[in-house]
Design an enzyme around this catalytic site. Structure first.
Site, PDB file in Angstrom:
ATOM      1  N   LYS A  31       0.845  -1.195  -0.161  1.00 56.12           N
ATOM      2  CA  LYS A  31      -0.001  -0.019  -0.013  1.00 56.12           C
ATOM      3  C   LYS A  31       0.929   1.203   0.036  1.00 56.12           C
ATOM      4  CE  LYS A  31      -1.990   1.512   3.962  1.00 56.12           C
ATOM      5  NZ  LYS A  31      -1.384   2.754   4.495  1.00 56.12           N
ATOM      6  N   ASN A  32       1.921   1.347   0.873  1.00 55.42           N
ATOM      7  CA  ASN A  32       2.733   2.477   0.990  1.00 55.42           C
ATOM      8  C   ASN A  32       3.634   2.647  -0.179  1.00 55.42           C
ATOM      9  OD1 ASN A  32       1.069   2.917   3.319  1.00 55.42           O
ATOM     10  ND2 ASN A  32       2.637   2.421   4.780  1.00 55.42           N
ATOM     11  N   ASP A  76       4.410   0.394  11.941  1.00 56.60           N
ATOM     12  CA  ASP A  76       2.852  -0.397  11.531  1.00 56.60           C
ATOM     13  C   ASP A  76       3.056  -1.866  12.011  1.00 56.60           C
ATOM     14  OD1 ASP A  76       2.372   1.951  10.150  1.00 56.60           O
ATOM     15  OD2 ASP A  76       3.375   1.179   8.460  1.00 56.60           O
ATOM     16  N   ILE A  89       7.181   6.660  17.030  1.00 60.72           N
ATOM     17  CA  ILE A  89       6.972   7.669  15.817  1.00 60.72           C
ATOM     18  C   ILE A  89       5.554   8.348  15.787  1.00 60.72           C
ATOM     19  CG2 ILE A  89       6.719   7.251  13.106  1.00 60.72           C
ATOM     20  CD1 ILE A  89       9.502   6.379  14.060  1.00 60.72           C
ATOM     21  N   ARG A  96      -8.727  -0.570   4.575  1.00 62.61           N
ATOM     22  CA  ARG A  96      -7.638   0.625   3.909  1.00 62.61           C
ATOM     23  C   ARG A  96      -6.412  -0.251   3.724  1.00 62.61           C
ATOM     24  NH1 ARG A  96      -6.285   4.249   7.887  1.00 62.61           N
ATOM     25  NH2 ARG A  96      -4.639   4.786   6.448  1.00 62.61           N
ATOM     26  N   CYS A 125      -5.369  12.399  12.291  1.00 63.83           N
ATOM     27  CA  CYS A 125      -6.269  11.002  12.017  1.00 63.83           C
ATOM     28  C   CYS A 125      -6.064  10.514  13.350  1.00 63.83           C
ATOM     29  CB  CYS A 125      -5.539  10.578  10.817  1.00 63.83           C
ATOM     30  SG  CYS A 125      -4.014   9.609  11.340  1.00 63.83           S
ATOM     31  N   ARG A 131      -5.862  10.351   4.760  1.00 62.36           N
ATOM     32  CA  ARG A 131      -4.726  11.294   4.951  1.00 62.36           C
ATOM     33  C   ARG A 131      -3.606  11.395   4.299  1.00 62.36           C
ATOM     34  NH1 ARG A 131       0.390  12.500   6.641  1.00 62.36           N
ATOM     35  NH2 ARG A 131       0.164  14.401   7.930  1.00 62.36           N
ATOM     36  N   ARG A 174      -0.262  14.454  13.108  1.00 64.80           N
ATOM     37  CA  ARG A 174       0.009  14.161  11.759  1.00 64.80           C
ATOM     38  C   ARG A 174       0.559  15.579  10.898  1.00 64.80           C
ATOM     39  NH1 ARG A 174      -1.493   8.482   9.322  1.00 64.80           N
ATOM     40  NH2 ARG A 174       0.536   8.820   8.424  1.00 64.80           N
ATOM     41  N   PRO A 175       1.264  16.391  11.510  1.00 62.81           N
ATOM     42  CA  PRO A 175       1.341  17.895  10.712  1.00 62.81           C
ATOM     43  C   PRO A 175       2.078  17.595   9.341  1.00 62.81           C
ATOM     44  CG  PRO A 175       3.186  17.570  12.526  1.00 62.81           C
ATOM     45  CD  PRO A 175       2.066  16.310  12.586  1.00 62.81           C
ATOM     46  N   ILE A 176       2.114  18.509   8.623  1.00 62.03           N
ATOM     47  CA  ILE A 176       2.905  18.331   7.137  1.00 62.03           C
ATOM     48  C   ILE A 176       3.967  19.284   6.949  1.00 62.03           C
ATOM     49  CG2 ILE A 176       0.963  17.155   5.907  1.00 62.03           C
ATOM     50  CD1 ILE A 176       0.312  19.811   4.820  1.00 62.03           C
ATOM     51  N   ASP A 177       4.382  20.066   8.264  1.00 60.12           N
ATOM     52  CA  ASP A 177       5.286  21.122   8.264  1.00 60.12           C
ATOM     53  C   ASP A 177       6.507  20.840   7.303  1.00 60.12           C
ATOM     54  OD1 ASP A 177       5.372  19.381  10.280  1.00 60.12           O
ATOM     55  OD2 ASP A 177       7.262  20.701  11.141  1.00 60.12           O
ATOM     56  N   LEU A 178       7.008  19.303   7.509  1.00 53.23           N
ATOM     57  CA  LEU A 178       8.273  19.201   6.893  1.00 53.23           C
ATOM     58  C   LEU A 178       7.824  19.276   5.195  1.00 53.23           C
ATOM     59  CD1 LEU A 178       9.558  16.365   9.257  1.00 53.23           C
ATOM     60  CD2 LEU A 178      10.165  18.679   9.148  1.00 53.23           C
TER      61      LEU A 178
HETATM   62  N1  EPU Z   1       5.836  14.626  10.972  1.00 52.53           N
HETATM   63  C1  EPU Z   1       5.892  15.555  11.296  1.00 52.53           C
HETATM   64  N2  EPU Z   1       5.839  16.667  10.134  1.00 52.53           N
HETATM   65  C2  EPU Z   1       5.949  16.422   8.925  1.00 52.53           C
HETATM   66  C3  EPU Z   1       5.509  14.994   8.424  1.00 52.53           C
HETATM   67  C4  EPU Z   1       5.540  14.097   9.517  1.00 52.53           C
HETATM   68  O1  EPU Z   1       6.112  16.068  12.415  1.00 52.53           O
HETATM   69  O2  EPU Z   1       5.643  17.252   7.971  1.00 52.53           O
HETATM   70  C5  EPU Z   1       5.753  13.454  11.924  1.00 52.53           C
HETATM   71  C6  EPU Z   1       4.468  12.530  12.047  1.00 52.53           C
HETATM   72  O3  EPU Z   1       3.426  13.441  12.775  1.00 52.53           O
HETATM   73  C7  EPU Z   1       4.922  11.398  12.723  1.00 52.53           C
HETATM   74  C8  EPU Z   1       6.185  11.124  12.211  1.00 52.53           C
HETATM   75  O4  EPU Z   1       6.533  12.348  11.725  1.00 52.53           O
HETATM   76  O5  EPU Z   1       4.661  11.558  14.079  1.00 52.53           O
HETATM   77  C9  EPU Z   1       6.269   9.936  10.940  1.00 52.53           C
HETATM   78  O6  EPU Z   1       5.610  10.565   9.868  1.00 52.53           O
HETATM   79  P1  EPU Z   1       6.076  10.161   8.325  1.00 52.53           P
HETATM   80  O7  EPU Z   1       5.971  11.314   7.556  1.00 52.53           O
HETATM   81  O8  EPU Z   1       7.349   9.292   8.287  1.00 52.53           O
HETATM   82  O9  EPU Z   1       5.053   9.069   8.020  1.00 52.53           O
HETATM   83  P2  EPU Z   1       3.798   9.267   6.962  1.00 52.53           P
HETATM   84  O10 EPU Z   1       4.648   9.585   5.549  1.00 52.53           O
HETATM   85  O11 EPU Z   1       2.596  10.177   7.224  1.00 52.53           O
HETATM   86  C10 EPU Z   1       4.058   6.491   6.286  1.00 52.53           C
HETATM   87  C11 EPU Z   1       2.984   5.376   6.147  1.00 52.53           C
HETATM   88  C12 EPU Z   1       2.606   5.221   7.626  1.00 52.53           C
HETATM   89  C13 EPU Z   1       3.805   4.697   8.287  1.00 52.53           C
HETATM   90  C14 EPU Z   1       4.799   5.976   8.228  1.00 52.53           C
HETATM   91  C15 EPU Z   1       5.995   5.587   9.093  1.00 52.53           C
HETATM   92  C16 EPU Z   1       2.154   6.057   3.882  1.00 52.53           C
HETATM   93  C17 EPU Z   1       0.891   6.304   3.044  1.00 52.53           C
HETATM   94  N3  EPU Z   1       1.896   5.878   5.205  1.00 52.53           N
HETATM   95  O12 EPU Z   1       3.047   7.589   6.779  1.00 52.53           O
HETATM   96  O13 EPU Z   1       1.775   4.109   7.129  1.00 52.53           O
HETATM   97  O14 EPU Z   1       3.209   4.264   9.554  1.00 52.53           O
HETATM   98  O15 EPU Z   1       5.388   6.417   7.262  1.00 52.53           O
HETATM   99  O16 EPU Z   1       6.840   4.284   8.420  1.00 52.53           O
HETATM  100  O17 EPU Z   1       3.225   5.673   3.464  1.00 52.53           O
HETATM  101  C18 EPU Z   1       0.079   2.562   7.922  1.00 52.53           C
HETATM  102  O18 EPU Z   1       0.178   1.940   6.590  1.00 52.53           O
HETATM  103  O19 EPU Z   1      -0.841   2.015   8.689  1.00 52.53           O
HETATM  104  C19 EPU Z   1       0.595   4.028   7.869  1.00 52.53           C
HETATM  105  C20 EPU Z   1       0.358   4.704   9.035  1.00 52.53           C
END
Ligand code: EPU
Length: 421
Positions: A22-23, A305, A327, A397, A116, A92, A121-125
């Site tokens: 999926k990811n 996960d 995480i 999902r 969620c 998300r 789950r911020p997107i600041d980065l």
């Molecule tokens: N974070 C920030 N700012 C950002 C982005 C992330 O603070 O701009 C924080 C998040 O809040 C979190 C941490 O960094 O606490 C990790 O987030 P990351 O961005 O690495 O995860 P993601 O891209 O949102 C993907 C997978 C998740 C998986 C994580 C970690 C997808 C679609 N989702 O999420 O998968 O847990 O990486 O490996 O690729 C799942 O499949 O159940 C799932 C949640």
């Protein structure tokens, strides 16, 4: 309401093909927006999350159709730079479309995804990286309004190896001017898979799998044919299920090197594991012992996960297992439900201590998120008596017809609508 009815106590025997990841599939579907032409994405799992991605692709003007296990995406026509909030809310991770749409159209309008089930789950980065590439981004009332004539390459240092931010940056930088260097990048296998797709589409990306990724911008990308890697979390889920319920299970179409820490913990718990090319075999008596502490970390550490499925397997293990979630802020929502089945778990902040109990009992429980839902199914397989698991929209999902796969292995499990008897 739909629920899974599970009568526990049946060991799992047989062989199972592991679905595509999926990811990996989600960012690659987003990447198809960049690749002007027809892309063929093979081994794409059938999930409500991939369906949501397909709805977004169609909304922005791509033609999408399926044939067997492949999704075809034709993005040769004009791309509309807007995703309506109803589609953004469905998933998300739809924020992964931001980089590709911005790079392809020079603008993008979408709503911020917000929190969620597993945390804020911020997107600041993501936004910081896109701004470094020259995007002007206005955030107003939960909406993002982004512009950039042509993105300019730069050096981006991620303070945390966010998977999504690494992917969004790679995607946007592919059509940028010059070479972008991402340091502190996430190293997950899904990032390598995205690199493979982008390169097949005429991009120039190197370094995925290490913490430094280089992206040489191109004028345009073209359609590509790609096979999505196997899902390492689905594999970990099946292994945890067999560990807990007992049995002898062979997984094929799986890359065990992508989840070594999970295999390591399952061995500590007393399971017999053998690995081969695209193959893993697990044998378990169902009588497990506690593993050393399980601390979730970015890849190559123990995957967040897989934490809930492994916790489910630890519930009846002899001894105490400590889980530390580093995480996500809120990834123990399965704990109160597992307690309803007789589990003895104490949590404090991001740590959970599981005291192995003699037996679990069937109960009515509700999944609050995808992997927590998988944990409930695993616990139900190991429990005495019948469980009903609600909240199946979360499971759907990420797992393709989970109950069918488990039933093939001998589990007593059925999906029912209330009133079905
Ligand atoms: N974070 C920030 N700012 C950002 C982005 C992330 O603070 O701009 C924080 C998040 O809040 C979190 C941490 O960094 O606490 C990790 O987030 P990351 O961005 O690495 O995860 P993601 O891209 O949102 C993907 C997978 C998740 C998986 C994580 C970690 C997808 C679609 N989702 O999420 O998968 O847990 O990486 O490996 O690729 C799942 O499949 O159940 C799932 C949640």
């Amino acid at each position: 309401m739909r629920s899974l009815h599970v009568t526990g106590g049946k060991p799992l025997f047989g062989a199972l093909r592991v679905q595509g990841a999926k990811n990996s599939a989600l960012p690659i579907l987003a990447a198809a927006v960049l690749a002007e032409g027809v892309s063929v994405i093979r081994n794409c799992p059938r999930l409500t999350d991939t369906e949501a991605a397909v709805r977004i692709l169609r909304e922005v003007g791509c033609r999408v159709w399926e044939d067997g296990d492949a999704l075809y995406v034709d993005s040769s026509g004009p791309v509309r730079p807007e995703i309506p909030s109803r589609l953004m809310r469905e998933m998300r991770s739809s924020v992964i479309f931001l980089g590709p749409i911005l790079a392809r159209c020079g603008e993008a309008r979408l709503s911020a995804p917000g929190g969620c089930e597993i945390g804020a789950r911020p997107i600041d980065l993501h936004l910081r990286a896109l701004r470094s590439l020259g995007a002007e981004i206005e955030e107003r009332g939960g909406n993002l309004n982004c512009r950039a004539k042509r993105l300019r390459a730069c050096r981006i240092d991620l303070p945390f190896p966010s998977v999504g931010a690494t992917e969004n940056t790679m995607l946007a930088a592919c059509l940028g001017e010059g070479e972008t260097v991402i340091t502190g990048a996430a190293r997950e296998p899904e990032i390598q898979d995205l690199q493979a797709f982008l390169n097949a589409a005429g991009g120039s990306v190197t370094g995925a799998g290490s913490s430094v990724i280089r992206v040489q911008g191109r004028e345009r990308l073209h359609g590509a044919v790609h096979r999505v890697i196997p899902d390492r979390i689905a594999a970990a889920t099946w292994l945890a299920a067999c560990a807990a319920a007992g049995g002898d299970l062979r997984l094929y179409d799986t890359e065990w090197r992508h989840y070594r820490p999970v295999l390591h913990k399952l061995r500590e718990m007393g399971c017999d594991l053998q690995t081969g090319e695209n193959l893993v075999r697990i044998r378990s008596t169902g009588k497990l012992k506690a593993a050393s502490p399980i601390v979730t970390r970015p890849y190559p550490g123990f995957p967040t996960d897989a934490q809930p499925p492994l916790m489910a397997a630890a519930l009846t293990a002899e001894g105490t297992t400590a889980f530390q979630e580093t995480i996500f802020e809120s990834r123990f929502r399965h704990v109160p439900e597992l307690r309803r089945m007789g589990a003895d778990i104490r949590t404090e902040g991001r740590t959970a201590l599981v005291w192995g109990v003699e037996k679990l009992y069937g109960a009515e429980v509700t999944a609050a998120d995808l992997r927590g839902g998988a944990a409930l199914v695993i616990a139900a397989l190991a429990a005495e008596g019948e469980s009903r698991i609600y909240g199946l929209q979360h499971l759907d999902r990420g797992y393709t017809a989970m109950e069918e796969s488990l039933a093939e292995l001998g589990a007593e499990i059925e999906r029912k609508e209330d009133g079905d008897g």
